[in-house]
Write a protein that holds these residues in place. Structure first.
Motif, PDB file in Angstrom:
ATOM      1  N   PHE A   1       0.873  -1.185   0.000  1.00 51.37           N
ATOM      2  CA  PHE A   1       0.000   0.000   0.000  1.00 51.37           C
ATOM      3  C   PHE A   1       0.905   1.229   0.000  1.00 51.37           C
ATOM      4  CE2 PHE A   1       0.265   1.117   4.575  1.00 51.37           C
ATOM      5  CZ  PHE A   1       0.682  -0.086   5.138  1.00 51.37           C
ATOM      6  N   PRO A   2       0.372   2.370  -0.429  1.00 50.44           N
ATOM      7  CA  PRO A   2       1.234   3.552  -0.559  1.00 50.44           C
ATOM      8  C   PRO A   2       1.751   4.032   0.797  1.00 50.44           C
ATOM      9  CG  PRO A   2      -0.882   3.893  -1.676  1.00 50.44           C
ATOM     10  CD  PRO A   2      -1.000   2.628  -0.889  1.00 50.44           C
ATOM     11  N   GLU A   3       2.969   4.582   0.816  1.00 52.65           N
ATOM     12  CA  GLU A   3       3.506   5.095   2.079  1.00 52.65           C
ATOM     13  C   GLU A   3       2.725   6.326   2.552  1.00 52.65           C
ATOM     14  OE1 GLU A   3       7.137   7.952   0.530  1.00 52.65           O
ATOM     15  OE2 GLU A   3       7.625   6.187   1.734  1.00 52.65           O
ATOM     16  N   SER A   4       1.899   6.872   1.683  1.00 49.26           N
ATOM     17  CA  SER A   4       1.083   8.038   2.078  1.00 49.26           C
ATOM     18  C   SER A   4      -0.183   7.646   2.839  1.00 49.26           C
ATOM     19  CB  SER A   4       0.670   8.833   0.845  1.00 49.26           C
ATOM     20  OG  SER A   4       1.794   9.241   0.151  1.00 49.26           O
ATOM     21  N   ILE A   5      -0.264   6.402   3.289  1.00 44.83           N
ATOM     22  CA  ILE A   5      -1.372   5.989   4.157  1.00 44.83           C
ATOM     23  C   ILE A   5      -0.784   5.820   5.552  1.00 44.83           C
ATOM     24  CG2 ILE A   5      -3.131   4.214   4.604  1.00 44.83           C
ATOM     25  CD1 ILE A   5      -3.571   4.937   1.855  1.00 44.83           C
ATOM     26  N   GLY A   6      -1.234   6.626   6.505  1.00 44.05           N
ATOM     27  CA  GLY A   6      -0.739   6.485   7.881  1.00 44.05           C
ATOM     28  C   GLY A   6      -1.250   5.195   8.499  1.00 44.05           C
ATOM     29  N   GLY A   7      -0.483   4.617   9.426  1.00 47.11           N
ATOM     30  CA  GLY A   7      -0.882   3.354  10.048  1.00 47.11           C
ATOM     31  C   GLY A   7      -2.312   3.386  10.581  1.00 47.11           C
ATOM     32  N   ARG A   8      -2.655   4.439  11.312  1.00 50.46           N
ATOM     33  CA  ARG A   8      -3.986   4.499  11.944  1.00 50.46           C
ATOM     34  C   ARG A   8      -5.105   4.772  10.952  1.00 50.46           C
ATOM     35  NH1 ARG A   8      -0.386   8.277  13.292  1.00 50.46           N
ATOM     36  NH2 ARG A   8      -0.819  10.484  12.975  1.00 50.46           N
ATOM     37  N   TYR A   9      -4.723   5.070   9.701  1.00 54.30           N
ATOM     38  CA  TYR A   9      -5.711   5.299   8.640  1.00 54.30           C
ATOM     39  C   TYR A   9      -5.659   4.170   7.607  1.00 54.30           C
ATOM     40  CZ  TYR A   9      -5.558  10.103  10.484  1.00 54.30           C
ATOM     41  OH  TYR A   9      -5.606  11.208  11.301  1.00 54.30           O
ATOM     42  N   SER A  10      -5.037   3.031   7.972  1.00 52.99           N
ATOM     43  CA  SER A  10      -4.701   2.052   6.931  1.00 52.99           C
ATOM     44  C   SER A  10      -5.681   0.889   6.801  1.00 52.99           C
ATOM     45  CB  SER A  10      -3.283   1.498   7.175  1.00 52.99           C
ATOM     46  OG  SER A  10      -3.228   0.803   8.400  1.00 52.99           O
ATOM     47  N   LEU A  11      -6.732   0.873   7.616  1.00 52.87           N
ATOM     48  CA  LEU A  11      -7.719  -0.208   7.520  1.00 52.87           C
ATOM     49  C   LEU A  11      -8.245  -0.359   6.090  1.00 52.87           C
ATOM     50  CD1 LEU A  11      -9.949  -2.157   8.608  1.00 52.87           C
ATOM     51  CD2 LEU A  11     -11.275  -0.118   9.195  1.00 52.87           C
ATOM     52  N   TRP A  12      -8.317   0.765   5.379  1.00 56.53           N
ATOM     53  CA  TRP A  12      -8.938   0.811   4.047  1.00 56.53           C
ATOM     54  C   TRP A  12      -8.019   0.258   2.966  1.00 56.53           C
ATOM     55  CZ3 TRP A  12     -13.259   2.245   6.201  1.00 56.53           C
ATOM     56  CH2 TRP A  12     -13.202   3.087   7.309  1.00 56.53           C
ATOM     57  N   SER A  13      -6.780  -0.038   3.305  1.00 54.85           N
ATOM     58  CA  SER A  13      -5.776  -0.473   2.331  1.00 54.85           C
ATOM     59  C   SER A  13      -5.608  -2.000   2.433  1.00 54.85           C
ATOM     60  CB  SER A  13      -4.442   0.209   2.650  1.00 54.85           C
ATOM     61  OG  SER A  13      -3.925  -0.344   3.857  1.00 54.85           O
ATOM     62  N   SER A  14      -4.515  -2.508   1.905  1.00 56.95           N
ATOM     63  CA  SER A  14      -4.237  -3.949   2.015  1.00 56.95           C
ATOM     64  C   SER A  14      -4.149  -4.415   3.462  1.00 56.95           C
ATOM     65  CB  SER A  14      -2.905  -4.288   1.326  1.00 56.95           C
ATOM     66  OG  SER A  14      -2.909  -3.800   0.023  1.00 56.95           O
ATOM     67  N   ILE A  15      -3.950  -3.473   4.391  1.00 58.37           N
ATOM     68  CA  ILE A  15      -3.953  -3.823   5.821  1.00 58.37           C
ATOM     69  C   ILE A  15      -5.308  -4.435   6.205  1.00 58.37           C
ATOM     70  CG2 ILE A  15      -3.963  -2.760   8.164  1.00 58.37           C
ATOM     71  CD1 ILE A  15      -1.125  -3.046   7.207  1.00 58.37           C
ATOM     72  N   GLY A  16      -6.337  -4.160   5.402  1.00 53.53           N
ATOM     73  CA  GLY A  16      -7.660  -4.749   5.656  1.00 53.53           C
ATOM     74  C   GLY A  16      -7.761  -6.208   5.244  1.00 53.53           C
ATOM     75  N   LEU A  17      -6.648  -6.832   4.826  1.00 56.40           N
ATOM     76  CA  LEU A  17      -6.708  -8.225   4.348  1.00 56.40           C
ATOM     77  C   LEU A  17      -7.447  -9.186   5.297  1.00 56.40           C
ATOM     78  CD1 LEU A  17      -5.952 -10.423   2.270  1.00 56.40           C
ATOM     79  CD2 LEU A  17      -3.717 -10.616   3.408  1.00 56.40           C
ATOM     80  N   PRO A  18      -7.153  -9.173   6.613  1.00 53.03           N
ATOM     81  CA  PRO A  18      -7.893 -10.113   7.472  1.00 53.03           C
ATOM     82  C   PRO A  18      -9.399  -9.880   7.424  1.00 53.03           C
ATOM     83  CG  PRO A  18      -6.139  -9.019   8.700  1.00 53.03           C
ATOM     84  CD  PRO A  18      -6.177  -8.371   7.357  1.00 53.03           C
ATOM     85  N   VAL A  19      -9.805  -8.630   7.261  1.00 47.44           N
ATOM     86  CA  VAL A  19     -11.244  -8.338   7.190  1.00 47.44           C
ATOM     87  C   VAL A  19     -11.823  -8.948   5.918  1.00 47.44           C
ATOM     88  CG1 VAL A  19     -12.992  -6.529   7.373  1.00 47.44           C
ATOM     89  CG2 VAL A  19     -10.709  -6.136   8.330  1.00 47.44           C
ATOM     90  N   CYS A  20     -11.089  -8.794   4.800  1.00 48.25           N
ATOM     91  CA  CYS A  20     -11.539  -9.398   3.528  1.00 48.25           C
ATOM     92  C   CYS A  20     -11.622 -10.915   3.658  1.00 48.25           C
ATOM     93  CB  CYS A  20     -10.540  -9.117   2.415  1.00 48.25           C
ATOM     94  SG  CYS A  20     -10.599  -7.495   1.804  1.00 48.25           S
ATOM     95  N   ILE A  21     -10.651 -11.492   4.361  1.00 53.95           N
ATOM     96  CA  ILE A  21     -10.657 -12.953   4.507  1.00 53.95           C
ATOM     97  C   ILE A  21     -11.860 -13.369   5.360  1.00 53.95           C
ATOM     98  CG2 ILE A  21      -9.403 -14.918   5.502  1.00 53.95           C
ATOM     99  CD1 ILE A  21      -6.791 -13.413   4.788  1.00 53.95           C
ATOM    100  N   ALA A  22     -12.146 -12.603   6.385  1.00 56.26           N
ATOM    101  CA  ALA A  22     -13.247 -12.981   7.292  1.00 56.26           C
ATOM    102  C   ALA A  22     -14.612 -12.787   6.643  1.00 56.26           C
ATOM    103  CB  ALA A  22     -13.150 -12.171   8.586  1.00 56.26           C
TER     104      ALA A  22
END
Ligand code: F6P
Length: 509
Positions: free
Chosen positions: A250-271
């Protein structure tokens, strides 16, 4: 400070000086109070009529918002301008939900490609075809923004979860990880190492322990091959040993606390599946659209941000309580603590000057009704002014009518009790009342309403930062502790007497 901002602040100071005369109970009987002080949008209904705010305060707050041009600043964020000025970056969390037409095409393409990847990887894990193995359990190994958002969303959206079980390991406390691994089958467990930087020591240690467990207890010679990495720095994940085709970025312009919407949301997509995850994004995008295009006096995040400024900067409140009356929203409080306190725990303005006012208040809370039996005493009779956000879900298919009626009745009764108080000649039994609260009602707890709720708080954070002229997207304050931990572990630090004594007692020296 511009003249118009100074004028707005002076007006608010005058109004604050006469605020002891404001009585919420009296304001409530004014015709149209509830209609004018309630707004519905994106599946949420927000009632802010129980506040120490009359029309004069409200219009002065709106004047303050106008003096700093908050909605124009928000449009700059959406358009991908480098609003994170201390790190010379954009803040692309809104773009992850719905790329703005003003975004440069390369960034838009990256966002679209990352989403397609998220879909194909999560689909194959859910179907049991990922890397040829059926996955029953996923462990998300990450901390801060690489844990809190997805963990909260997976708990909140349990009703929609039909994929492999998702577990979350964030703390480097080995007891928690070893206990989890003990109950899992290494042949069917997929570790996801989530870290924006892929350097966070807690996450790296947890990941190595998990890989060692995979190696020792399964036939995998190279456990990294059964592992997915999610990061903004893929080179670091490759160096760690994760194969390139198992790295989501995901782009470095996404802050950690704002990153749910990015690939960091993978576990949510899996669930819950990619389609339901897309609804989470759409719900957040609906709130973005509301924030960006609704006039200030009917704008929910702007209003809640201005109320926060009123209490913090003009009435002296030091904290803000969030009380969801829904156990599945328990982790929302943890998520909001990072979102609000890491974003707004700042003392220096964007132009590099010391702020001249208080900034981020403490965010804290607990679910209702549990909080009622723990700290509500202080809310009702303590000496501190603590504005409360009550969050309730109108229809809950996972509950039943007798429980749900009791739960919602408790929530509404508490907001009423805080406002009304109760007179008693015996001062020990006297409740002063006149204590402010907002009530946020979700029609139902769905991916879309959850997305809207989180985006609402993101914009509430943004509104406050815009008024203070601080940067809600950096977090330099957390670095020193990390450096000192490193020097303690490698034995290079010089320490004061207390620290040295503690290190010796803890067996670290
Ligand atoms: O220490 C704070 C922090 O940098 C947060 O901002 C971030 O969400 C968290 O650590 C985890 O960082 P990473 O995702 O890079 O492992």
């Amino acid at each position: 400070m511009s003249n118009s901002k100074a004028d707005a602040c002076n007006r608010l100071k005058e109004l604050a000086a006469r605020s002891p005369g404001l009585c919420i109970k009296d304001l409530m009987v004014e015709p149209g109070r509830v209609e004018q002080y309630s707004i519905s949008a994106a599946g949420l209904h927000v009632d802010f009529s129980k506040h120490l705010v009359d029309d004069d305060v409200r219009s002065a707050l709106l004047g303050l918002a106008e003096s700093v041009g908050i909605l124009d600043l928000a449009k700059q964020v959406f358009a991908g301008e480098p609003v994170n000025r201390t790190e010379h970056r954009a803040a692309l969390h809104m773009a992850m939900r719905e790329p703005s037409p003003d975004l440069d095409p390369e960034t838009t393409n990256q966002i679209v490609a990352a989403r397609e990847r998220l879909k194909s990887v999560s689909d194959s894990i859910r179907k049991g075809s990922w890397s040829g193995s059926v996955i029953t359990d996923v462990i998300n190994i990450g901390i801060g923004g690489s844990d809190l958002g997805p963990h909260m969303a997976c708990s909140a959206l349990r009703e929609f979860s039909d994929g492999p079980r998702c577990h979350f390991i964030s703390n480097v406390d080995g007891a928690a990880l070893l206990n989890l691994l003990d109950g899992l089958n290494p042949e069917t467990t997929l570790p996801i190492v989530s870290s924006k930087t892929f350097t966070t020591s807690e996450t790296m240690v947890n990941a190595r322990t998990t890989l060692a467990w995979l190696k020792n207890s399964s036939k995998l010679a190279r456990p990294e091959e059964r592992c997915i990495a999610v990061t903004a720095y893929p080179d670091n994940a490759r160096t760690f040993g994760i194969p390139t085709d198992q790295i989501l970025t995901f782009p470095e312009s996404i802050g950690g606390r704002y990153s749910l919407w990015s690939s960091i949301g993978l576990p949510v997509c899996i669930a819950i599946g990619y389609d339901a995850f897309s609804e989470l994004l759409s719900g957040a995008a609906a709130m973005d659209d509301h924030f960006l295009s609704t006039p200030p006096d009917r704008n929910i995040p702007l209003t809640l941000g201005l109320l926060a400024v009123w209490y913090n900067n003009f009435l002296g409140a030091q904290s803000h309580a969030v009380i969801p009356y829904c156990q599945r929203l328990r982790l929302l409080i943890d998520h909001l603590q990072q979102l609000e306190m890491e974003s707004n725990g700042k003392s220096v303005t964007l132009s590099g000057n010391q702020v001249e006012t208080e900034t981020g208040p403490v965010t804290w809370g607990q679910t209702g009704t549990n909080g009622q039996h723990a700290f509500f005493q202080l809310l009702h009779q303590g000496t501190r002014l603590i504005p409360v956000d009550f969050i309730g879900v109108i229809r809950d298919r996972l509950s039943n009518s007798s429980h749900h009626r009791l739960l919602l009745a408790n929530m509404i009764a508490q907001s009423e009790a805080l406002m009304l108080g109760a007179s008693d000649e015996n001062l020990h039994r006297h409740l002063p009342g006149n204590r402010p609260s907002t009530t946020i009602l979700l029609d139902e707890l769905t991916p879309a309403t959850l997305g809207a709720l989180i985006a609402l708080y993101e914009h509430r954070v943004f509104t406050q930062a815009a008024i203070w002229d601080t940067n809600p997207y950096d977090q330099f304050g957390v670095e020193l502790g990390k450096t000192l931990t490193g020097s303690i572990l490698d034995g290079t630090g010089e320490h004061d007497a207390s620290t040295l004594n503690l290190l010796i007692r803890a067996g670290l020296k």
